[in-house]
Design a protein around this motif. Structure first.
Motif, PDB file in Angstrom:
ATOM      1  N   VAL A   1      14.130   8.863   0.187  1.00 31.67           N
ATOM      2  CA  VAL A   1      15.048   8.151   1.097  1.00 31.67           C
ATOM      3  C   VAL A   1      15.939   9.161   1.795  1.00 31.67           C
ATOM      4  O   VAL A   1      16.941   9.626   1.228  1.00 31.67           O
ATOM      5  N   MET A   2      15.540   9.560   2.976  1.00 28.91           N
ATOM      6  CA  MET A   2      16.367  10.521   3.711  1.00 28.91           C
ATOM      7  C   MET A   2      16.141  10.411   5.203  1.00 28.91           C
ATOM      8  O   MET A   2      15.390   9.543   5.660  1.00 28.91           O
ATOM      9  N   LYS A   3      16.796  11.275   5.944  1.00 28.83           N
ATOM     10  CA  LYS A   3      16.681  11.239   7.402  1.00 28.83           C
ATOM     11  C   LYS A   3      15.283  11.696   7.822  1.00 28.83           C
ATOM     12  O   LYS A   3      14.670  12.556   7.170  1.00 28.83           O
ATOM     13  N   TYR A   4      14.822  11.163   8.942  1.00 28.57           N
ATOM     14  CA  TYR A   4      13.486  11.483   9.453  1.00 28.57           C
ATOM     15  C   TYR A   4      13.271  13.002   9.541  1.00 28.57           C
ATOM     16  O   TYR A   4      12.231  13.531   9.154  1.00 28.57           O
TER      17      TYR A   4
ATOM     18  N   SER B   1       1.534  10.037  -8.343  1.00 29.31           N
ATOM     19  CA  SER B   1       0.641   9.625  -7.237  1.00 29.31           C
ATOM     20  C   SER B   1       1.217   8.615  -6.267  1.00 29.31           C
ATOM     21  O   SER B   1       0.735   8.533  -5.142  1.00 29.31           O
ATOM     22  N   ASN B   2       2.205   7.813  -6.681  1.00 25.98           N
ATOM     23  CA  ASN B   2       2.630   6.702  -5.819  1.00 25.98           C
ATOM     24  C   ASN B   2       3.929   7.023  -5.095  1.00 25.98           C
ATOM     25  O   ASN B   2       4.995   7.099  -5.713  1.00 25.98           O
ATOM     26  N   ILE B   3       3.822   7.174  -3.788  1.00 25.65           N
ATOM     27  CA  ILE B   3       4.978   7.645  -3.010  1.00 25.65           C
ATOM     28  C   ILE B   3       5.327   6.617  -1.935  1.00 25.65           C
ATOM     29  O   ILE B   3       4.444   6.148  -1.204  1.00 25.65           O
ATOM     30  N   VAL B   4       6.624   6.297  -1.817  1.00 26.91           N
ATOM     31  CA  VAL B   4       7.083   5.460  -0.702  1.00 26.91           C
ATOM     32  C   VAL B   4       8.090   6.276   0.104  1.00 26.91           C
ATOM     33  O   VAL B   4       9.107   6.720  -0.430  1.00 26.91           O
ATOM     34  N   ILE B   5       7.795   6.468   1.372  1.00 25.94           N
ATOM     35  CA  ILE B   5       8.684   7.234   2.251  1.00 25.94           C
ATOM     36  C   ILE B   5       9.530   6.220   3.021  1.00 25.94           C
ATOM     37  O   ILE B   5       9.000   5.395   3.760  1.00 25.94           O
ATOM     38  N   VAL B   6      10.848   6.275   2.772  1.00 21.02           N
ATOM     39  CA  VAL B   6      11.738   5.216   3.256  1.00 21.02           C
ATOM     40  C   VAL B   6      12.693   5.740   4.321  1.00 21.02           C
ATOM     41  O   VAL B   6      13.417   6.706   4.078  1.00 21.02           O
ATOM     42  N   GLY B   7      12.710   5.095   5.475  1.00 24.66           N
ATOM     43  CA  GLY B   7      13.682   5.451   6.516  1.00 24.66           C
ATOM     44  C   GLY B   7      13.028   5.471   7.873  1.00 24.66           C
ATOM     45  O   GLY B   7      11.826   5.184   8.016  1.00 24.66           O
ATOM     46  N   ASN B   8      13.815   5.822   8.875  1.00 23.17           N
ATOM     47  CA  ASN B   8      13.272   5.897  10.232  1.00 23.17           C
ATOM     48  C   ASN B   8      12.120   6.884  10.254  1.00 23.17           C
ATOM     49  O   ASN B   8      12.188   7.948   9.624  1.00 23.17           O
ATOM     50  N   ASN B   9      11.086   6.527  11.010  1.00 28.50           N
ATOM     51  CA  ASN B   9       9.907   7.388  10.983  1.00 28.50           C
ATOM     52  C   ASN B   9       9.093   7.229  12.265  1.00 28.50           C
ATOM     53  O   ASN B   9       8.603   6.147  12.569  1.00 28.50           O
ATOM     54  N   ALA B  10       8.968   8.319  13.005  1.00 27.68           N
ATOM     55  CA  ALA B  10       8.193   8.275  14.244  1.00 27.68           C
ATOM     56  C   ALA B  10       6.770   8.762  14.016  1.00 27.68           C
ATOM     57  O   ALA B  10       5.922   8.659  14.898  1.00 27.68           O
ATOM     58  N   ASP B  11       6.506   9.329  12.857  1.00 24.66           N
ATOM     59  CA  ASP B  11       5.203   9.956  12.663  1.00 24.66           C
ATOM     60  C   ASP B  11       4.704   9.823  11.224  1.00 24.66           C
ATOM     61  O   ASP B  11       4.390  10.819  10.556  1.00 24.66           O
ATOM     62  N   ALA B  12       4.636   8.578  10.776  1.00 21.40           N
ATOM     63  CA  ALA B  12       4.206   8.320   9.405  1.00 21.40           C
ATOM     64  C   ALA B  12       2.804   8.886   9.159  1.00 21.40           C
ATOM     65  O   ALA B  12       2.526   9.449   8.098  1.00 21.40           O
ATOM     66  N   ARG B  13       1.926   8.766  10.140  1.00 14.63           N
ATOM     67  CA  ARG B  13       0.531   9.206   9.958  1.00 14.63           C
ATOM     68  C   ARG B  13       0.446  10.689   9.590  1.00 14.63           C
ATOM     69  O   ARG B  13      -0.283  11.072   8.677  1.00 14.63           O
ATOM     70  N   SER B  14       1.218  11.534  10.292  1.00  8.47           N
ATOM     71  CA  SER B  14       1.161  12.975   9.971  1.00  8.47           C
ATOM     72  C   SER B  14       1.647  13.253   8.553  1.00  8.47           C
ATOM     73  O   SER B  14       1.121  14.125   7.868  1.00  8.47           O
ATOM     74  N   MET B  15       2.677  12.508   8.146  1.00  7.25           N
ATOM     75  CA  MET B  15       3.201  12.723   6.785  1.00  7.25           C
ATOM     76  C   MET B  15       2.129  12.343   5.759  1.00  7.25           C
ATOM     77  O   MET B  15       1.909  13.063   4.790  1.00  7.25           O
ATOM     78  N   GLN B  16       1.489  11.211   5.993  1.00  7.36           N
ATOM     79  CA  GLN B  16       0.430  10.785   5.068  1.00  7.36           C
ATOM     80  C   GLN B  16      -0.711  11.814   5.065  1.00  7.36           C
ATOM     81  O   GLN B  16      -1.210  12.186   4.004  1.00  7.36           O
TER      82      GLN B  16
ATOM     83  N   VAL C   1       0.159   6.500  -0.493  1.00  4.19           N
ATOM     84  CA  VAL C   1       1.431   6.583   0.232  1.00  4.19           C
ATOM     85  C   VAL C   1       1.720   5.256   0.936  1.00  4.19           C
ATOM     86  O   VAL C   1       0.826   4.667   1.555  1.00  4.19           O
ATOM     87  N   ALA C   2       2.960   4.808   0.837  1.00  6.81           N
ATOM     88  CA  ALA C   2       3.413   3.649   1.629  1.00  6.81           C
ATOM     89  C   ALA C   2       4.676   4.067   2.368  1.00  6.81           C
ATOM     90  O   ALA C   2       5.291   5.094   2.047  1.00  6.81           O
ATOM     91  N   PHE C   3       5.036   3.275   3.368  1.00  8.18           N
ATOM     92  CA  PHE C   3       6.241   3.577   4.153  1.00  8.18           C
ATOM     93  C   PHE C   3       7.146   2.352   4.115  1.00  8.18           C
ATOM     94  O   PHE C   3       6.664   1.213   4.121  1.00  8.18           O
ATOM     95  N   GLY C   4       8.440   2.617   4.082  1.00  3.28           N
ATOM     96  CA  GLY C   4       9.369   1.490   3.982  1.00  3.28           C
ATOM     97  C   GLY C   4      10.626   1.730   4.781  1.00  3.28           C
ATOM     98  O   GLY C   4      10.876   2.830   5.297  1.00  3.28           O
ATOM     99  N   PHE C   5      11.416   0.672   4.886  1.00  4.61           N
ATOM    100  CA  PHE C   5      12.720   0.765   5.534  1.00  4.61           C
ATOM    101  C   PHE C   5      13.640  -0.189   4.794  1.00  4.61           C
ATOM    102  O   PHE C   5      13.354  -1.388   4.686  1.00  4.61           O
ATOM    103  N   HIS C   6      14.708   0.386   4.251  1.00 10.04           N
ATOM    104  CA  HIS C   6      15.655  -0.405   3.476  1.00 10.04           C
ATOM    105  C   HIS C   6      16.613  -1.056   4.475  1.00 10.04           C
ATOM    106  O   HIS C   6      17.388  -0.359   5.131  1.00 10.04           O
ATOM    107  N   VAL C   7      16.499  -2.375   4.635  1.00 11.03           N
ATOM    108  CA  VAL C   7      17.288  -3.056   5.672  1.00 11.03           C
ATOM    109  C   VAL C   7      18.686  -3.327   5.119  1.00 11.03           C
ATOM    110  O   VAL C   7      18.938  -4.316   4.441  1.00 11.03           O
ATOM    111  N   SER C   8      19.562  -2.381   5.393  1.00 17.04           N
ATOM    112  CA  SER C   8      20.928  -2.464   4.902  1.00 17.04           C
ATOM    113  C   SER C   8      21.745  -1.483   5.727  1.00 17.04           C
ATOM    114  O   SER C   8      21.234  -0.902   6.693  1.00 17.04           O
ATOM    115  N   ALA C   9      22.971  -1.291   5.383  1.00 17.93           N
ATOM    116  CA  ALA C   9      23.771  -0.281   6.088  1.00 17.93           C
ATOM    117  C   ALA C   9      24.908   0.146   5.176  1.00 17.93           C
ATOM    118  O   ALA C   9      25.173  -0.476   4.151  1.00 17.93           O
TER     119      ALA C   9
END
Ligand SMILES: NC(=O)C1=CN([C@@H]2O[C@H](COP(=O)(O)OP(=O)(O)OC[C@H]3O[C@@H](n4cnc5c(N)ncnc54)[C@H](OP(=O)(O)O)[C@@H]3O)[C@@H](O)[C@H]2O)C=CC1
Ligand SMILES: CC(C)(CO)C(=O)C(=O)O
Length: 308
Positions: free
Chosen positions: A76-79, A95-110, A123-131
């Protein structure tokens, strides 16, 4: 369930808190002063709308070693910070990774994780809807009662969904599994980029949005153009309501933005310059690739933002 939350800032702390409360065995990976704070006081969160402060003692790690084994890792960090931790994740045996946060290029990370990992990754991608925001020794949370995390895989089902379900079984925050998380993440970037871009001064500090008529009109039209760029890339705008609001209810949006620009509420969408700059670089590439004309975005950029 043994879980690592990698990145103990505003949203990493919120996520760790709900996972601990949900009965999981949670470690947070933090560095420097934040690691010291967490060791001394635990995760301290002031929940503004719930009028309460929670304190959760938590295990703190300063590094992720090759042999450390977790059932799940949430990053959980900045893009613009993800790239520095991908090689560390690739070396680690979990083995199980969730990358959480703004992300313009999830495919390259995967792809990076698929190509470089010693142990195969899911790998999964997420966004924690909060502030929230950081205060001295504690975090402020301005999330609603039971927040949610939108989550998804780039290639169909999330391979480790049963593990996620178990981790969230007693967690008040709900997982909202999307069939196209990449489209959600890219759609989110457009309004966020434009709302933030007009608020940085030359010192890269956040300031109040100027909110003059000309600027607001350019912002609304620039968001519309931003969505057209995504659509030209074959991306569906999700949630659809965003595009409807921006395209069909511009008068109402204008009034909302006007109010928003005058009230302290604008601080809720305060991002960091580094992340906004990185998202802007990605958007500039998309613009070039698609060749979609973006006259309002170009004027906005020239006259109202320091992003080039
Ligand atoms: N804050 C908010 O209200 C919202 C945030 N978001 C998004 O969620 C994502 C996370 O945001 P947020 O939690 O606010 O970010 P923060 O900057 O508060 O937290 C990120 C954390 O990651 C740590 N970190 C960064 N790089 C490394 C590294 N290499 N090794 C170890 N730790 C590292 C930082 O450490 P250090 O403390 O040392 O810098 C920091 O504690 C972003 O994409 C953001 O835009 C979305 C909606 C709202
Ligand atoms: C980027 C940030 C933190 C600020 O605009 C945000 O609120 C979001 O992405 O939803």
């Amino acid at each position: 369930m043994k879980i690592l939350v990698y990145g103990a800032g505003v949203l990493g702390s919120q996520l760790a808190h709900v996972l601990v409360r949900g009965g999981n065995d949670v470690t947070v990976l933090a560095r420097g002063k934040r690691a010291e704070e967490l060791e001394k006081d635990g995760i301290v969160i002031r929940h503004v709308f719930q009028f309460k402060t929670t304190v959760d003692p938590v295990r703190v790690a300063r590094t992720l070693e090759v042999d450390d084994q977790y059932d799940l890792i949430f990053v959980v960090m900045k893009y613009n910070d993800f790239s520095s931790v991908l090689p560390i994740l690739a070396d680690n045996q979990s083995s199980n990774i969730v990358i959480v946060g703004n992300n313009a290029d999830a495919r390259s990370m995967q792809n990076f994780l698929e190509v470089n990992s010693r142990v195969a990754k899911q790998v999964a991608f997420g966004f924690h809807v909060s502030a929230g925001k950081r205060e001295k020794d504690r975090m402020l949370s301005v999330g609603g009662g039971s927040g949610q995390m939108v989550i998804g895989s780039l290639d169909g089902e999330i391979g480790f969904k049963p593990v996620l379900d178990q981790a969230f079984q007693h967690v008040k925050n709900k997982l909202n599994v999307l069939s196209d998380i990449d489209a959600w993440l890219k759609s989110h970037i457009i309004p966020i980029l434009i709302l933030n871009a007009v608020s940085f001064n030359e010192k890269r500090e956040m300031q109040k949005m100027e909110g003059n008529k000309q600027q607001l009109v350019h912002m609304i039209r620039a968001m519309d153009e931003g969505f057209s760029v995504l659509e030209a890339m074959g991306i569906t705008i999700i949630p659809e309501i965003q595009a409807k609001m921006i395209r069909k209810h511009q008068r109402m949006l204008y009034l909302l933005l006007k109010i928003y620009s005058m009230l302290p509420v604008h601080k809720l969408v305060t991002g960091s310059f580094g992340e906004i700059e990185a998202l802007n670089n990605a958007f500039t590439d998309w613009k070039k690739t698609t060749g979609i004309p973006t006259p309002h975005w170009d004027v906005l950029k020239r006259d109202f933002t320091i992003l080039k």
